[in-house]
Write an enzyme that holds these catalytic residues in place. Structure first.
Site, mmCIF file in Angstrom:
data_model
loop_
_atom_site.group_PDB
_atom_site.id
_atom_site.type_symbol
_atom_site.label_atom_id
_atom_site.label_comp_id
_atom_site.label_asym_id
_atom_site.label_seq_id
_atom_site.Cartn_x
_atom_site.Cartn_y
_atom_site.Cartn_z
ATOM 1 C CG HIS A 88 89.098 114.608 62.960
ATOM 2 N ND1 HIS A 88 89.972 114.715 64.024
ATOM 3 C CD2 HIS A 88 87.848 114.605 63.513
ATOM 4 C CE1 HIS A 88 89.287 114.779 65.153
ATOM 5 N NE2 HIS A 88 88.006 114.717 64.863
ATOM 6 C CG ASP B 269 75.848 117.624 67.380
ATOM 7 O OD1 ASP B 269 75.566 116.449 67.067
ATOM 8 O OD2 ASP B 269 76.998 117.989 67.674
#
Length: 424
Positions: A326, A275
């Protein structure tokens, strides 16, 4: 099923009776009966299935009792409930009510510095949703089992704050965004841009403030503990033990909550959680604070990495993207997947754990409603939408002629599906 109203009422009423009977039998078998139903992912499969069926049947029966006027009335009520919860969160009422015992409305209003009559009105509306309860002498308020958990679980606290401070204001600008930018797919032409008067993408906005970064990461962690998004569904969606001691790269893995769940269930797997650097720093600290067994923590490492850059870990068993793609338009989703391709080994797989939108009315309404809600949330925050299976197949075909979606599975009770992508 017969579409006559009487037949539908009979069908759902019988489902309520049968499901409730099974759940009651399970509750009575427990040594200590809980005050709220346990998550359907933490009980025997038959009981969990009964809870899902009970929720769907009750939802449908409630629908049958409402004429158009009742529908509008309920929408008004729902809006005011949301407003009341936001008010209670803003004035920190959840944390000011003691976890044990009770407090008078008068004292609570004084500590919170809000009018007592307004405090009472907001709490009593929240009580109709099983948040808080009046206890003991008249004028005393205490936590309900649900509100106590919302007040005491740090990740749920973060989720509540994120809902109140970000989701609600963004939703109110939905109409304005469409009017201002009809048909736009730009990441910086969203309801969120209007709500917070900024000109970058949502993730640019989050990354500019460490506090926002932590709040978002913690709220995503909380979402993953709810039954519809529980990480246990991912554990059951693939034979992870078949990977032996392979490496799973958890891309955009935030606090590492998914890797932790997998590591606890599959003791041979190793994990690299990737991340942004600020998220990684906070996640390492959180992992240390959790004091998990060394058998888990020694198999998890964190790495700063941007999704849009080339994947540095080569030949991993799995590259996992759970609720990541998404958030991105098709072009960027293709770019993210292409960044993985050069790192793939002969047996490497790409896993996408995301919503696969169903045909309207083809799954239980209680599950479809959450999927459709997420669809609009994405649009309001990132100008993207949830995807159908055909949409996912089109994206994969743009990444490489050699990649195929080989398997799609949605665990019962899960909102997310697992798409397994392999080289052919």
């Amino acid at each position: 099923m017969d579409d006559r109203l009487s037949s539908q009422l009979e069908h759902y009423a019988s489902q309520v009776t049968a499901s409730a009977t099974l759940i009651i039998r399970h509750l009575k078998s427990l040594k200590d009966e809980p005050s709220t139903l346990p998550s359907q992912t933490s009980v025997p499969t038959a009981v969990g299935t009964a809870q899902l069926r009970l929720a769907e049947a009750a939802f449908q029966l409630l629908h049958f009792t409402r004429d158009p006027g009742n529908v509008l009335t309920q929408l008004t009520v729902d809006l005011q409930v949301i407003s009341a919860v936001r008010w209670l969160l803003h004035f920190e009422i959840f944390s000011l009510v003691p976890l044990e015992g009770s407090i008078s409305y008068h004292e609570l209003s004084s500590v919170a510095n809000v009018p007592e009559n307004l405090l009472r009105s907001h709490i009593r509306l929240a009580m109709t949703c099983h948040l808080f309860q009046e206890s003991g002498p008249i004028g005393m308020v205490a936590h309900s089992p649900v509100s106590r958990q919302l007040a005491s679980d740090p990740s749920l606290v973060s989720w509540g704050q994120y809902f109140a401070n970000s989701v609600f204001p963004t939703a109110t600008k939905n109409v304005n965004a469409t009017a201002a930018w009809p048909g736009s797919k730009a990441l910086n032409e969203t309801a969120h841009n209007l709500a917070f008067n900024h000109h970058g993408s949502f993730f640019d906005y989050v990354s500019q403030d460490p506090a926002r970064t932590v709040e978002f990461a913690n709220s995503m962690k909380a979402v993953s503990t709810t039954s519809l998004f529980d990480t246990c569904h991912l554990c059951k969606s693939f034979d992870w033990s078949s990977l032996g001691d392979g490496v799973v790269v958890d891309m955009g893995g935030s606090t590492g909550h998914v890797s932790i769940a997998l590591a606890e269930s599959f003791p041979s797997l190793r994990f690299v959680v990737q991340d942004l650097p600020d998220v990684v720093s906070n996640s390492i600290r959180q992992l240390e604070e959790r004091q998990l067994p060394l058998s888990v923590t020694t198999r998890i490492q964190f790495q700063g990495h941007s999704l849009l850059h080339m994947q540095p870990v080569k030949g991993a068993a799995v590259y996992l993207l759970r609720q990541i793609l998404h958030d991105w338009p098709d072009r960027e989703a293709v770019q993210i997947l292409r960044s993985i391709v050069p790192a793939l080994g002969p047996s490497s797989k790409i896993f996408i754990a995301d919503i696969v939108l169903p045909e309207a009315g083809s799954i239980p309404a209680t599950e479809e409603q959450v999927m459709r809600c997420n669809d609009l949330l994405l649009h309001q925050f990132t100008n993207t939408l949830e995807r159908t299976l055909e949409d996912w197949q089109a994206i994969v075909s743009r990444v490489s002629d050699n990649l195929r979606i080989q398997h799609v599975y949605r665990d019962p009770g899960s909102i997310l599906s697992l798409l397994v992508i392999e080289t052919v």
